[in-house]
Design an enzyme around this catalytic site. Structure first.
Site, PDB file in Angstrom:
ATOM      1  N   ASN A 171       0.978  -1.270   0.035  1.00 19.05           N
ATOM      2  CA  ASN A 171       0.079  -0.167   0.001  1.00 19.05           C
ATOM      3  C   ASN A 171       0.936   1.276   0.066  1.00 19.05           C
ATOM      4  O   ASN A 171       1.544   1.608   0.837  1.00 19.05           O
ATOM      5  CB  ASN A 171      -0.771  -0.095   1.249  1.00 19.05           C
ATOM      6  CG  ASN A 171      -1.729   1.120   1.251  1.00 19.05           C
ATOM      7  OD1 ASN A 171      -1.717   2.253   0.562  1.00 19.05           O
ATOM      8  ND2 ASN A 171      -2.960   1.020   2.276  1.00 19.05           N
TER       9      ASN A 171
ATOM     10  N   ASP B 121      -6.275   5.507 -10.275  1.00 18.51           N
ATOM     11  CA  ASP B 121      -7.874   5.603 -10.196  1.00 18.51           C
ATOM     12  C   ASP B 121      -8.322   6.552 -10.070  1.00 18.51           C
ATOM     13  O   ASP B 121      -7.911   7.614  -9.027  1.00 18.51           O
ATOM     14  CB  ASP B 121      -7.929   4.451  -8.913  1.00 18.51           C
ATOM     15  CG  ASP B 121      -9.578   4.055  -9.011  1.00 18.51           C
ATOM     16  OD1 ASP B 121     -10.417   4.995  -9.337  1.00 18.51           O
ATOM     17  OD2 ASP B 121     -10.026   2.921  -8.377  1.00 18.51           O
TER      18      ASP B 121
END
Lengths: 265, 330
Positions: free
Chosen positions: A126, A149
């Site tokens: 992450n 995204d």
């Protein structure tokens, strides 16, 4: 070993970066065992290469990071264009990271004679939370954000990978003079990224004109799976347009200012 | 309005930056400033720009400004001057800014210009902030429940100086040394670590209890005399260590046989001064002249220790041991 097939690695496009995924990460950058990713460049943590030539290699560090590398298209391009540099991809989605990992292993196997693709690897991580566990200050020379995204809804804006406070983090890992590359097909996201990058005191834009023909720019526009999909299907505005920008990490102007102004008694 | 007689217990202690006789004690619902020389206290009344308020709701934390004439308070009602679900609050060196760290991971800078307050988000970690400390050297350190410590400059907090990575659990408390050049941190992994905040290097790690039964560190604080006092969750003891500038580590504190009881033998055989209390220690704090105050869960709540002849000895302060009932407020 044959290349993996995408239909066995289907995954939902979005992944919540703020959730507590069961991710593995080292307790600090110096404790990371890079030999799992780059076996030709690193010995297992604690062991040493015996010969002179190989021990020179262990002084290398990962210098290019592809944040949200997806299926690994850019990494493959970087392996060819920059064979002396170690590039690492970071991807949050489990199946996608798995696919990219298997692809890299298959490519290495198929190219054993030439020793290609030994300088790229992927880690499931992450990037919004755990970058400090992998990298040290000023370690990276290039950092890539390809087709991130867009998270269109306002309530999801905090999931966007480029945000004012994450930029402080990226500025920390980039050496002064290092470059940040971003490309997207979504115009609104591009405006957002340019706004926050321009407002951040540690980044300065390098004009697109001055970079025409640059090998890296060519890679970011054409090598990743997402970029090929945009070319095929037209992207967000159906015109196949890709908006890109490159920013350079600069010295802190505040510190320069403090040094120049005489201190008050 | 019927109010059930809930106990209003002391939650936190703040020492005054310059005046040794003043001590701020935060209870669940009210704030008292104790004057240690005249043995009385006065209630702090909040001044919002609209009206004077006496009822605070549930207090979370507070701090003195550097000049000692102002107090910033954070409560859970978001009604006061600083409407934020804050975890920690502190003043900047020039008293013009108040920094509040909140549960969502933000550090907000409130600039006070006469009667106007402008706010700006300085830092946004994506994780709950557990503690924040602004050093005299203008370094801002923020730690979160992921185990990261982020040290940046202030006021240019976008410029991160270092990440101190090494804890394996949430970091619960931070304290810079008095020079502002070294940083102590305590964590849920049971260790206390000493860092060089300019490069993020871990200089020393202390794990005073055996690994079989680790205790979470719940509070620590450095004094101006290079002592650091650490308290652990659930334990009724406060450990005092002396920080050595030459070895960059923690050394044994000269201890008196009468005072010192080693609770659990550790493999390093570090004899420290262990101060035993009757109940679980919640918080420890030093004042400017190195008097140590310890806040416990049960009476006598607050005890103070003076540093004399090489160790800390208890001085009486029974008048501080008051808990009060909510009905007292009306």
């Amino acid at each position: 070993m044959s290349l993996p097939q995408k239909r066995f690695f289907r995954q939902r496009a979005h992944s919540n970066p703020l959730a507590d995924h069961s991710l593995e990460f080292p307790s600090c950058p110096s404790k990371m065992d890079w030999s799992e990713h780059f076996p030709l460049f690193f010995t297992k943590l604690g062991e040493r290469f015996n010969d002179e030539e190989n021990s020179m290699k262990t002084k290398k560090k990962v210098e290019f990071a592809d944040v949200g590398c997806g299926y690994g298209g850019l990494l493959v391009g970087l392996a060819d264009t920059f064979p002396e540099v170690l590039s690492l991809g970071l991807e949050l989605r489990a199946k996608v990271a798995d696919y990219a990992h298997k692809k890299i292993l298959a490519l290495r196997e198929q190219n054993k004679s030439t020793g290609k693709y030994q300088n790229i690897s992927i880690v499931r991580a992450n990037a919004m939370k755990y970058l400090p566990y992998f990298f040290e200050k000023g370690q990276l020379k290039k950092i890539f954000f390809l087709f991130p995204d867009p998270h269109f809804k306002k309530s999801k804006h905090k999931w966007r990978i480029i945000s004012p406070h994450l930029l402080s983090d990226y500025a920390y890992f980039l050496a002064v003079g290092g470059l940040l590359y971003t490309v997207t097909d979504v115009a609104e996201l591009y405006e957002w990224e340019i706004k926050h990058l321009s407002e951040h005191p540690l980044f300065m834009r390098i004009s697109n004109e001055s970079l025409k023909g640059d090998a890296t720019v060519d890679l970011i526009l054409n090598s990743s799976e997402e970029s090929k999909k945009v070319t095929r299907q037209g992207g967000d505005n159906k015109m196949g347009e890709k908006y890109w920008a490159v920013f350079q990490r600069v010295e802190d102007p505040f510190i320069k200012l403090e040094k120049n102004t005489p201190s008050e008694v | 309005m019927t109010v059930s007689p809930q106990k209003n217990l002391p939650q936190f202690l703040i020492t005054h930056p310059t005046d040794l006789s003043k001590l701020l004690v935060g209870y669940s619902c009210l704030l008292r400033e104790f004057n240690l020389s005249s043995f009385n206290y006065k209630e702090i009344v909040a001044q919002t720009f609209k009206q004077d308020k006496r009822n605070f709701g549930l207090l979370v934390c507070a701090c003195y400004s550097n000049s000692g004439d102002q107090v910033a308070i954070v409560n859970n009602l978001k009604e006061l001057v600083l409407p934020r679900s804050g975890v920690k609050v502190c003043f900047s060196k020039d008293n013009k800014s108040i920094l509040v760290a909140d549960k969502a991971g933000h550090v907000i800078n409130y600039c006070i210009e006469k009667t106007e307050i402008t706010q700006k988000i300085l830092v946004d970690t994506l994780s709950t902030i557990t503690d924040m400390y602004l050093s005299v050297s203008n370094y801002l350190a923020v730690c979160d429940r992921e185990g990261r410590i982020r040290v940046s400059f202030f006021p240019n907090a976008y410029h991160i100086l270092s990440y101190c990575i090494g804890h394996e659990g949430a970091v619960t408390c931070l304290s810079f040394t008095s020079s502002g050049l070294r940083l102590f941190s305590g964590s849920n992994d049971g260790t206390v670590k000493l860092w060089d905040p300019t490069n993020g290097k871990e200089l020393f790690s202390l794990e005073p209890f055996s690994t079989v039964h680790k205790h979470k560190v719940c509070d620590l604080q450095c004094s101006a005399s290079q002592h650091v006092c650490v308290c652990y969750e659930g334990l009724s003891v406060a450990e005092v260590y002396k920080y050595s500038l030459t070895t960059e580590g923690l050394e044994t504190l000269v201890c008196n046989m009468f005072m010192c009881v080693t609770l659990i033998l550790n493999i390093f055989q570090l004899h420290v001064q262990s101060i035993n209390t009757n109940s679980e220690v919640l918080q420890t704090v030093f004042d400017v002249e190195n008097t140590l105050y310890i806040l416990e869960r049960c009476p006598p709540y607050i005890t103070s220790y003076q540093f004399l002849e090489g160790f800390f000895s208890e001085s009486s302060s029974e008048y501080l041991a008051t808990d009060c009932y909510l009905s007292d407020l009306q």
